[in-house]
Scaffold this motif. Structure first.
Motif, PDB file in Angstrom:
ATOM      1  N   SER A 172      32.995  51.503  94.868  1.00  0.00           N
ATOM      2  CA  SER A 172      33.625  52.755  95.278  1.00  0.00           C
ATOM      3  C   SER A 172      33.705  53.790  94.160  1.00  0.00           C
ATOM      4  O   SER A 172      34.441  54.765  94.290  1.00  0.00           O
ATOM      5  N   ARG A 173      32.946  53.601  93.093  1.00  0.00           N
ATOM      6  CA  ARG A 173      33.016  54.527  91.954  1.00  0.00           C
ATOM      7  C   ARG A 173      31.955  54.163  90.924  1.00  0.00           C
ATOM      8  O   ARG A 173      31.430  53.051  90.928  1.00  0.00           O
ATOM      9  N   TRP A 174      31.640  55.116  90.049  1.00  0.00           N
ATOM     10  CA  TRP A 174      30.816  54.820  88.882  1.00  0.00           C
ATOM     11  C   TRP A 174      31.749  54.435  87.743  1.00  0.00           C
ATOM     12  O   TRP A 174      32.760  55.090  87.509  1.00  0.00           O
ATOM     13  N   ARG A 175      31.415  53.406  87.022  1.00  0.00           N
ATOM     14  CA  ARG A 175      32.195  53.035  85.835  1.00  0.00           C
ATOM     15  C   ARG A 175      31.564  53.723  84.639  1.00  0.00           C
ATOM     16  O   ARG A 175      30.617  53.236  84.060  1.00  0.00           O
ATOM     17  N   ASP A 191      35.214  60.957  97.617  1.00  0.00           N
ATOM     18  CA  ASP A 191      34.756  59.820  98.420  1.00  0.00           C
ATOM     19  C   ASP A 191      35.010  58.522  97.660  1.00  0.00           C
ATOM     20  O   ASP A 191      34.483  58.316  96.568  1.00  0.00           O
ATOM     21  N   SER A 192      35.819  57.638  98.235  1.00  0.00           N
ATOM     22  CA  SER A 192      36.131  56.357  97.603  1.00  0.00           C
ATOM     23  C   SER A 192      35.514  55.185  98.360  1.00  0.00           C
ATOM     24  O   SER A 192      35.914  54.048  98.173  1.00  0.00           O
ATOM     25  N   SER A 193      34.507  55.452  99.193  1.00  0.00           N
ATOM     26  CA  SER A 193      33.819  54.355  99.883  1.00  0.00           C
ATOM     27  C   SER A 193      32.733  53.777  98.976  1.00  0.00           C
ATOM     28  O   SER A 193      32.444  54.310  97.904  1.00  0.00           O
ATOM     29  N   SER A 194      32.124  52.709  99.395  1.00  0.00           N
ATOM     30  CA  SER A 194      31.140  51.994  98.559  1.00  0.00           C
ATOM     31  C   SER A 194      29.758  52.633  98.638  1.00  0.00           C
ATOM     32  O   SER A 194      28.792  52.011  99.085  1.00  0.00           O
ATOM     33  N   ILE A 195      29.645  53.875  98.146  1.00  0.00           N
ATOM     34  CA  ILE A 195      28.373  54.597  98.167  1.00  0.00           C
ATOM     35  C   ILE A 195      27.740  54.680  96.778  1.00  0.00           C
ATOM     36  O   ILE A 195      26.671  55.239  96.619  1.00  0.00           O
ATOM     37  N   TYR A 196      28.399  54.131  95.759  1.00  0.00           N
ATOM     38  CA  TYR A 196      27.989  54.320  94.379  1.00  0.00           C
ATOM     39  C   TYR A 196      27.258  53.089  93.837  1.00  0.00           C
ATOM     40  O   TYR A 196      27.805  51.994  93.837  1.00  0.00           O
ATOM     41  N   GLY A 197      26.041  53.296  93.389  1.00  0.00           N
ATOM     42  CA  GLY A 197      25.323  52.256  92.667  1.00  0.00           C
ATOM     43  C   GLY A 197      25.272  52.665  91.206  1.00  0.00           C
ATOM     44  O   GLY A 197      25.086  53.834  90.891  1.00  0.00           O
ATOM     45  N   TRP A 198      25.456  51.736  90.279  1.00  0.00           N
ATOM     46  CA  TRP A 198      25.494  52.095  88.866  1.00  0.00           C
ATOM     47  C   TRP A 198      25.098  50.902  88.007  1.00  0.00           C
ATOM     48  O   TRP A 198      25.144  49.747  88.438  1.00  0.00           O
ATOM     49  N   SER A 199      24.723  51.193  86.786  1.00  0.00           N
ATOM     50  CA  SER A 199      24.523  50.162  85.771  1.00  0.00           C
ATOM     51  C   SER A 199      24.858  50.778  84.426  1.00  0.00           C
ATOM     52  O   SER A 199      24.694  51.981  84.217  1.00  0.00           O
ATOM     53  N   ASN A 200      25.365  49.976  83.515  1.00  0.00           N
ATOM     54  CA  ASN A 200      25.648  50.480  82.176  1.00  0.00           C
ATOM     55  C   ASN A 200      25.577  49.371  81.146  1.00  0.00           C
ATOM     56  O   ASN A 200      25.586  48.188  81.476  1.00  0.00           O
ATOM     57  N   ILE A 201      25.462  49.796  79.922  1.00  0.00           N
ATOM     58  CA  ILE A 201      25.486  48.908  78.766  1.00  0.00           C
ATOM     59  C   ILE A 201      26.716  49.291  77.979  1.00  0.00           C
ATOM     60  O   ILE A 201      26.948  50.467  77.709  1.00  0.00           O
ATOM     61  N   LYS A 202      27.520  48.306  77.629  1.00  0.00           N
ATOM     62  CA  LYS A 202      28.690  48.624  76.818  1.00  0.00           C
ATOM     63  C   LYS A 202      28.650  47.798  75.550  1.00  0.00           C
ATOM     64  O   LYS A 202      28.089  46.708  75.511  1.00  0.00           O
ATOM     65  N   ASN A 203      29.239  48.347  74.502  1.00  0.00           N
ATOM     66  CA  ASN A 203      29.325  47.662  73.229  1.00  0.00           C
ATOM     67  C   ASN A 203      30.681  47.955  72.637  1.00  0.00           C
ATOM     68  O   ASN A 203      31.127  49.098  72.625  1.00  0.00           O
TER      69      ASN A 203
END
Length: 167
Positions: free
Chosen positions: A91-94, A65-77
């Motif tokens: 459309s995806r989790w990062r 599924d590539s529709s906008s169903i994905y909610g996400w949050s992340n911390i990057k360093n």
């Protein structure tokens, strides 16, 4: 490497990177196996040439599924010079939001894969960059879908169009 997330873990399959920009595992989960949580372990996965980012999409009924169903949050360093928080609905989790050129290591847990639940993912991933620099991404996400999850795909994005390689 893909294992079932229970105690003890149960090995399902090993997926070997073949140079493509997508690792398709769209039919690896099955409600009849009695599990609703799975762990994906990254073992020396890297882009073939250019720096890359990693995205994850879920499969419902064997279809990614590539529709906008994905909610996400992340911390990057990235080393000592850059740290930030990202979030989005798209459309995806990062799952790895850092450019990397060397092997990636870490895990992605996907849970609540049964019908009627909204799937959740959590990830902890590190990877090497050029010279000694490296990056780490910690995050989580969910979906708005309550359809049974049958698998996932990992997509190499951003600047890389050359594909994944095994380290």
């Amino acid at each position: 490497t893909l294992i079932k997330n229970s105690t003890p873990y149960q090995f399902i399959t090993k997926v070997v990177a073949d140079g493509g920009t997508v690792l398709d595992c769209s039919n690896v989960f099955n409600s009849s196996d009695g599990f609703t949580s799975y762990r994906v372990i990254f073992d020396k996965l890297k882009p073939t040439i250019d720096p890359g980012y990693i995205f994850c999409r879920l499969a419902f009924g064997g279809t990614i599924d590539s529709s906008s169903i994905y909610g996400w949050s992340n911390i990057k360093n990235e080393g000592s010079s850059f740290s930030s928080v990202h979030e989005g609905i798209d459309s995806r989790w990062r799952v790895h939001n850092n450019a990397f050129t060397e092997s990636m290591i870490g895990f992605l847990d996907i849970t609540d894969t049964d019908s009627g639940s909204r799937s959740t993912g959590t990830w902890h991933i590190g990877a090497g960059g050029s010279s000694r620099s490296g990056g780490i991404t910690l995050g989580s996400g969910s979906t708005s879908s309550t359809t049974e999850v049958t698998g996932f795909s990992l997509n190499l994005g951003a600047t890389n169009s050359n594909g994944f390689a095994s380290g």
